[in-house]
Design a protein around this motif. Sequence first.
Motif, PDB file in Angstrom:
ATOM      1  N   LEU A  90      -6.937   9.750   7.671  1.00  0.00           N
ATOM      2  CA  LEU A  90      -5.896  10.262   8.565  1.00  0.00           C
ATOM      3  C   LEU A  90      -4.708   9.321   8.670  1.00  0.00           C
ATOM      4  O   LEU A  90      -3.561   9.772   8.757  1.00  0.00           O
ATOM      5  N   ILE A  91      -4.959   8.004   8.668  1.00  0.00           N
ATOM      6  CA  ILE A  91      -3.866   7.059   8.900  1.00  0.00           C
ATOM      7  C   ILE A  91      -3.298   6.428   7.634  1.00  0.00           C
ATOM      8  O   ILE A  91      -2.272   5.761   7.704  1.00  0.00           O
ATOM      9  N   CYS A  92      -3.942   6.676   6.477  1.00  0.00           N
ATOM     10  CA  CYS A  92      -3.461   6.019   5.253  1.00  0.00           C
ATOM     11  C   CYS A  92      -3.223   6.949   4.069  1.00  0.00           C
ATOM     12  O   CYS A  92      -2.479   6.590   3.161  1.00  0.00           O
ATOM     13  N   SER A  93      -3.849   8.100   4.031  1.00  0.00           N
ATOM     14  CA  SER A  93      -3.697   8.971   2.861  1.00  0.00           C
ATOM     15  C   SER A  93      -2.368   9.711   2.903  1.00  0.00           C
ATOM     16  O   SER A  93      -2.068  10.398   3.879  1.00  0.00           O
ATOM     17  N   THR A  94      -1.601   9.570   1.858  1.00  0.00           N
ATOM     18  CA  THR A  94      -0.343  10.310   1.781  1.00  0.00           C
ATOM     19  C   THR A  94      -0.548  11.678   1.140  1.00  0.00           C
ATOM     20  O   THR A  94       0.406  12.381   0.859  1.00  0.00           O
ATOM     21  N   ARG A  95      -1.806  12.072   0.963  1.00  0.00           N
ATOM     22  CA  ARG A  95      -2.127  13.400   0.442  1.00  0.00           C
ATOM     23  C   ARG A  95      -2.544  14.371   1.546  1.00  0.00           C
ATOM     24  O   ARG A  95      -3.078  15.416   1.268  1.00  0.00           O
TER      25      ARG A  95
ATOM     26  N   TRP B   1       1.794   7.199   8.705  1.00  0.00           N
ATOM     27  CA  TRP B   1       3.191   6.888   8.970  1.00  0.00           C
ATOM     28  C   TRP B   1       3.672   5.619   8.306  1.00  0.00           C
ATOM     29  O   TRP B   1       4.808   5.203   8.499  1.00  0.00           O
ATOM     30  N   SER B   2       2.846   4.976   7.493  1.00  0.00           N
ATOM     31  CA  SER B   2       3.340   3.844   6.718  1.00  0.00           C
ATOM     32  C   SER B   2       3.983   4.339   5.421  1.00  0.00           C
ATOM     33  O   SER B   2       4.688   3.603   4.768  1.00  0.00           O
ATOM     34  N   PHE B   3       3.722   5.593   5.073  1.00  0.00           N
ATOM     35  CA  PHE B   3       4.325   6.246   3.913  1.00  0.00           C
ATOM     36  C   PHE B   3       4.099   5.470   2.622  1.00  0.00           C
ATOM     37  O   PHE B   3       4.938   5.429   1.741  1.00  0.00           O
ATOM     38  N   THR B   4       2.954   4.847   2.522  1.00  0.00           N
ATOM     39  CA  THR B   4       2.608   4.040   1.364  1.00  0.00           C
ATOM     40  C   THR B   4       2.068   4.930   0.252  1.00  0.00           C
ATOM     41  O   THR B   4       1.124   5.671   0.459  1.00  0.00           O
ATOM     42  N   GLU B   5       2.666   4.846  -0.903  1.00  0.00           N
ATOM     43  CA  GLU B   5       2.192   5.615  -2.059  1.00  0.00           C
ATOM     44  C   GLU B   5       1.293   4.722  -2.898  1.00  0.00           C
ATOM     45  O   GLU B   5       1.768   3.892  -3.660  1.00  0.00           O
ATOM     46  N   ASP B   6       0.001   4.873  -2.724  1.00  0.00           N
ATOM     47  CA  ASP B   6      -0.985   4.107  -3.475  1.00  0.00           C
ATOM     48  C   ASP B   6      -2.030   5.119  -3.948  1.00  0.00           C
ATOM     49  O   ASP B   6      -2.920   5.507  -3.199  1.00  0.00           O
ATOM     50  N   GLU B   7      -1.891   5.555  -5.172  1.00  0.00           N
ATOM     51  CA  GLU B   7      -2.745   6.631  -5.677  1.00  0.00           C
ATOM     52  C   GLU B   7      -4.214   6.239  -5.728  1.00  0.00           C
ATOM     53  O   GLU B   7      -5.096   7.059  -5.470  1.00  0.00           O
TER      54      GLU B   7
ATOM     55  N   ASP C 146      -7.179   8.100  -3.867  1.00  0.00           N
ATOM     56  CA  ASP C 146      -8.391   8.558  -4.563  1.00  0.00           C
ATOM     57  C   ASP C 146      -9.658   8.139  -3.822  1.00  0.00           C
ATOM     58  O   ASP C 146     -10.578   8.930  -3.656  1.00  0.00           O
ATOM     59  N   TRP C 147      -9.716   6.871  -3.389  1.00  0.00           N
ATOM     60  CA  TRP C 147     -10.892   6.396  -2.654  1.00  0.00           C
ATOM     61  C   TRP C 147     -11.069   7.169  -1.359  1.00  0.00           C
ATOM     62  O   TRP C 147     -12.183   7.541  -0.984  1.00  0.00           O
ATOM     63  N   LEU C 148      -9.960   7.395  -0.648  1.00  0.00           N
ATOM     64  CA  LEU C 148     -10.037   8.098   0.632  1.00  0.00           C
ATOM     65  C   LEU C 148     -10.429   9.558   0.454  1.00  0.00           C
ATOM     66  O   LEU C 148     -11.191  10.104   1.255  1.00  0.00           O
ATOM     67  N   ASP C 149      -9.937  10.184  -0.595  1.00  0.00           N
ATOM     68  CA  ASP C 149     -10.363  11.556  -0.899  1.00  0.00           C
ATOM     69  C   ASP C 149     -11.849  11.596  -1.222  1.00  0.00           C
ATOM     70  O   ASP C 149     -12.590  12.442  -0.713  1.00  0.00           O
ATOM     71  N   ALA C 150     -12.287  10.684  -2.076  1.00  0.00           N
ATOM     72  CA  ALA C 150     -13.675  10.690  -2.553  1.00  0.00           C
ATOM     73  C   ALA C 150     -14.673  10.415  -1.426  1.00  0.00           C
ATOM     74  O   ALA C 150     -15.738  11.042  -1.369  1.00  0.00           O
ATOM     75  N   GLN C 151     -14.345   9.512  -0.505  1.00  0.00           N
ATOM     76  CA  GLN C 151     -15.290   9.194   0.572  1.00  0.00           C
ATOM     77  C   GLN C 151     -15.516  10.385   1.488  1.00  0.00           C
ATOM     78  O   GLN C 151     -16.549  10.495   2.131  1.00  0.00           O
ATOM     79  N   ARG C 152     -14.571  11.314   1.533  1.00  0.00           N
ATOM     80  CA  ARG C 152     -14.705  12.485   2.397  1.00  0.00           C
ATOM     81  C   ARG C 152     -15.796  13.437   1.925  1.00  0.00           C
ATOM     82  O   ARG C 152     -16.322  14.206   2.729  1.00  0.00           O
ATOM     83  N   ILE C 153     -16.107  13.401   0.629  1.00  0.00           N
ATOM     84  CA  ILE C 153     -17.093  14.346   0.089  1.00  0.00           C
ATOM     85  C   ILE C 153     -18.297  13.643  -0.537  1.00  0.00           C
ATOM     86  O   ILE C 153     -19.131  14.286  -1.168  1.00  0.00           O
ATOM     87  N   GLU C 154     -18.383  12.334  -0.338  1.00  0.00           N
ATOM     88  CA  GLU C 154     -19.496  11.565  -0.912  1.00  0.00           C
ATOM     89  C   GLU C 154     -20.686  11.587   0.040  1.00  0.00           C
ATOM     90  O   GLU C 154     -20.582  11.189   1.191  1.00  0.00           O
TER      91      GLU C 154
ATOM     92  N   GLU D 159      -2.809  -5.626   0.963  1.00  0.00           N
ATOM     93  CA  GLU D 159      -1.416  -5.198   0.815  1.00  0.00           C
ATOM     94  C   GLU D 159      -0.683  -5.135   2.150  1.00  0.00           C
ATOM     95  O   GLU D 159       0.511  -4.865   2.171  1.00  0.00           O
ATOM     96  N   ALA D 160      -1.416  -5.348   3.258  1.00  0.00           N
ATOM     97  CA  ALA D 160      -0.846  -5.281   4.610  1.00  0.00           C
ATOM     98  C   ALA D 160      -0.114  -3.961   4.833  1.00  0.00           C
ATOM     99  O   ALA D 160       0.971  -3.920   5.408  1.00  0.00           O
ATOM    100  N   TYR D 161      -0.735  -2.863   4.355  1.00  0.00           N
ATOM    101  CA  TYR D 161      -0.146  -1.539   4.590  1.00  0.00           C
ATOM    102  C   TYR D 161      -0.062  -1.251   6.082  1.00  0.00           C
ATOM    103  O   TYR D 161       0.879  -0.630   6.554  1.00  0.00           O
ATOM    104  N   LEU D 162      -1.061  -1.662   6.789  1.00  0.00           N
ATOM    105  CA  LEU D 162      -1.112  -1.546   8.241  1.00  0.00           C
ATOM    106  C   LEU D 162      -1.579  -2.890   8.773  1.00  0.00           C
ATOM    107  O   LEU D 162      -2.430  -3.522   8.182  1.00  0.00           O
ATOM    108  N   LEU D 163      -1.021  -3.309   9.882  1.00  0.00           N
ATOM    109  CA  LEU D 163      -1.414  -4.588  10.471  1.00  0.00           C
ATOM    110  C   LEU D 163      -2.079  -4.315  11.807  1.00  0.00           C
ATOM    111  O   LEU D 163      -1.417  -3.904  12.768  1.00  0.00           O
ATOM    112  N   PHE D 164      -3.362  -4.495  11.841  1.00  0.00           N
ATOM    113  CA  PHE D 164      -4.113  -4.259  13.066  1.00  0.00           C
ATOM    114  C   PHE D 164      -4.164  -5.558  13.849  1.00  0.00           C
ATOM    115  O   PHE D 164      -4.649  -6.565  13.365  1.00  0.00           O
ATOM    116  N   LEU D 165      -3.639  -5.513  15.058  1.00  0.00           N
ATOM    117  CA  LEU D 165      -3.484  -6.727  15.841  1.00  0.00           C
ATOM    118  C   LEU D 165      -4.695  -7.051  16.704  1.00  0.00           C
ATOM    119  O   LEU D 165      -5.014  -8.208  16.904  1.00  0.00           O
ATOM    120  N   TRP D 166      -5.328  -6.025  17.242  1.00  0.00           N
ATOM    121  CA  TRP D 166      -6.490  -6.256  18.084  1.00  0.00           C
ATOM    122  C   TRP D 166      -7.395  -5.036  18.026  1.00  0.00           C
ATOM    123  O   TRP D 166      -6.981  -3.957  17.651  1.00  0.00           O
TER     124      TRP D 166
END
Length: 186
Positions: free
Chosen positions: A126-131, A137-143, A147-155, A175-182
């Motif tokens: 929900l927070i990282c897949s651009t598909r 909302w980080s709008f990161t294009e990392d295919e 792929d990993w996020l798609d695959a884990q949904r049906i594994e 890659e610091a796509y998202l920075l979780f502070l706490w």
Amino acid sequence: AQLRGRQGVDRWPGAGWQRRASNNALGTGFGDYKPDLEPYAYDPEKAKALLAEAGVAEGLELTFLNIASPVYQRAAEVIQQNLADVGITLNIESLPVADVFARGPTGDFDLCFFYYTYSDPDVLYLICSTRGGSLAWSFTEDEELNDWLDAQRIEFDKDARRDLLWNAQTRINEEAYLLFLWEGVY
């Protein structure tokens, strides 16, 4: 990422609304949480060097989309001060939650405060897949990440799903796509 720490939001004493500093997109209570991700060191000199490498050694100005709340406002102010220490001006725009969620998908901001209370590691989709991740909302294009996020949904194989999620957590952290502070207390 190099400015976490030093009386930052992850070290703010007595706040009561955080459990611990986090460098992982998932909370410690999640299944498939990857416990051995490398934490970001507090290193303002490295942050300045990275800014110089990016061609903005003289500083830059960023907009921070924030949820209107006294606690989150204070956290934003701590972040603002840490960024000012390396020449970044952070303009805080605090809005009601509904307005943040309306503006998030537009990308009309540079940084955004966000939290979730979702209880499955699929929240990474929900927070990282651009598909199709509605909160990506980080709008990161990392295919490969997609792929990993798609695959884990049906594994269905537990170990295979964990490996996919660990790959995703590692990539998000490296890659610091998202920075979780706490990690919040829910």
